[in-house]
Design a protein around this motif. Structure first.
Motif, PDB file in Angstrom:
ATOM      1  N   SER A  10       0.857  -1.184   0.000  1.00 20.46           N
ATOM      2  CA  SER A  10       0.000   0.000   0.000  1.00 20.46           C
ATOM      3  C   SER A  10       0.891   1.231   0.000  1.00 20.46           C
ATOM      4  N   LEU A  11       0.832   1.988  -1.081  1.00 18.67           N
ATOM      5  CA  LEU A  11       1.680   3.170  -1.216  1.00 18.67           C
ATOM      6  C   LEU A  11       0.868   4.422  -0.911  1.00 18.67           C
ATOM      7  N   PRO A  12       1.420   5.347  -0.139  1.00 18.44           N
ATOM      8  CA  PRO A  12       0.651   6.529   0.280  1.00 18.44           C
ATOM      9  C   PRO A  12       0.546   7.574  -0.822  1.00 18.44           C
ATOM     10  N   GLN A  13      -0.562   8.328  -0.783  1.00 23.85           N
ATOM     11  CA  GLN A  13      -0.631   9.532  -1.599  1.00 23.85           C
ATOM     12  C   GLN A  13       0.439  10.507  -1.095  1.00 23.85           C
ATOM     13  N   LYS A  14       0.899  11.345  -1.962  1.00 19.68           N
ATOM     14  CA  LYS A  14       2.014  12.277  -1.772  1.00 19.68           C
ATOM     15  C   LYS A  14       3.352  11.634  -2.125  1.00 19.68           C
ATOM     16  N   LEU A  15       3.370  10.314  -2.309  1.00 21.99           N
ATOM     17  CA  LEU A  15       4.615   9.669  -2.732  1.00 21.99           C
ATOM     18  C   LEU A  15       4.967  10.135  -4.139  1.00 21.99           C
ATOM     19  N   LYS A  33      -1.008  -0.469  -6.085  1.00 18.51           N
ATOM     20  CA  LYS A  33      -1.693   0.678  -6.671  1.00 18.51           C
ATOM     21  C   LYS A  33      -0.755   1.866  -6.614  1.00 18.51           C
ATOM     22  N   PRO A  35       0.222   5.604  -6.621  1.00 16.54           N
ATOM     23  CA  PRO A  35      -0.514   6.828  -6.290  1.00 16.54           C
ATOM     24  C   PRO A  35      -0.474   7.854  -7.417  1.00 16.54           C
ATOM     25  N   THR A  37       0.176  10.845  -7.262  1.00 21.59           N
ATOM     26  CA  THR A  37       1.217  11.852  -7.051  1.00 21.59           C
ATOM     27  C   THR A  37       2.583  11.383  -7.546  1.00 21.59           C
TER      28      THR A  37
END
Length: 218
Positions: A10-15, A33, A35, A37
């Motif tokens: 799970s990769l965070p938004q803002k990455l 998935k 992101p 960004t």
């Protein structure tokens, strides 16, 4: 990399960056998935991820490292409209079956889909300008491909050793920057064989042969 039991990420938004080899050789990784960004994918990030079957490439990506998904299990790729380039060897030696590029793509990198033995359908977009050396080379299932009128740069070795390829159809004039075979390249150029088709009135083509290939009106 080399986390052999890793199955999901799970990769965070803002990455913004996936750096080199981040998940290389994670053989069980099946779900990622990217992101919206994300702007850069480093070298070999998902190389040899055999269980990764599908990926969505967000339009935010502007920088590709070589071999991002090389030799992974990718069977399907969804390119978001807005992405402008497919990177060097990005999906080489994967199980991808279909390539459909959005209208925003301008460049297909060298060997981007090289060695994709199950690749049977390619739809190139009007607006594409450059198809680099070896982009669709080596043993695909392609029987024909249509080159948009917008393409101005094409390499003869783009389709080398595509044994099933019978027709390369040009929608417009012959590419201004058509790069012919050169000495010392590792592909066997004698295995290239297909017919070039072009529209009546298109400039830059010659018949009955063009650069050594059979050439006909279509």
């Amino acid at each position: 990399s080399d986390c052999l039991s890793l199955s999901s990420v799970s990769l965070p938004q803002k990455l913004a960056l996936l750096d080199d080899c981040a998940f290389e050789n994670c053989a069980k990784l099946s779900s990622v998935k990217l992101p919206t960004t994300l702007t850069a994918i480093g070298d070999s990030v998902f190389k040899n991820c055999a269980s990764l079957k599908r990926i969505n490439i967000p339009k935010s990506i502007t920088n590709w490292g070589p071999e991002a998904f090389l030799n992974s299990g990718i069977e399907a790729v969804d390119f978001e409209d807005g992405i402008q380039e497919v990177g060097y060897r990005a999906f080489a030696y994967t199980d991808i079956t279909t390539v459909a590029l959005p209208k925003s793509v301008r460049k297909i990198g060298g060997e981007a889909f090289c060695g994709c033995r199950n690749l049977a359908s390619v739809t190139l977009n009007e607006g594409l300008t450059a198809i680099k050396k070896g982009a669709f080379a080596l043993k695909s299932k392609l029987s024909e491909i249509i080159i948009p009128a917008s393409v101005t740069e094409l390499n003869e070795l783009t389709f080398t050793r595509c044994d099933n390829l019978q027709a390369v159809r040009f929608e417009g004039d012959a590419p201004e920057n058509y790069q012919c075979r050169g000495p010392g390249y590792y592909y066997n150029i004698d295995e290239i064989s297909y017919t070039v088709y072009y529209h009546e009135g298109a400039t830059g083509f010659t018949s009955p042969k063009w650069h050594g290939y059979p050439a006909e009106i279509w």
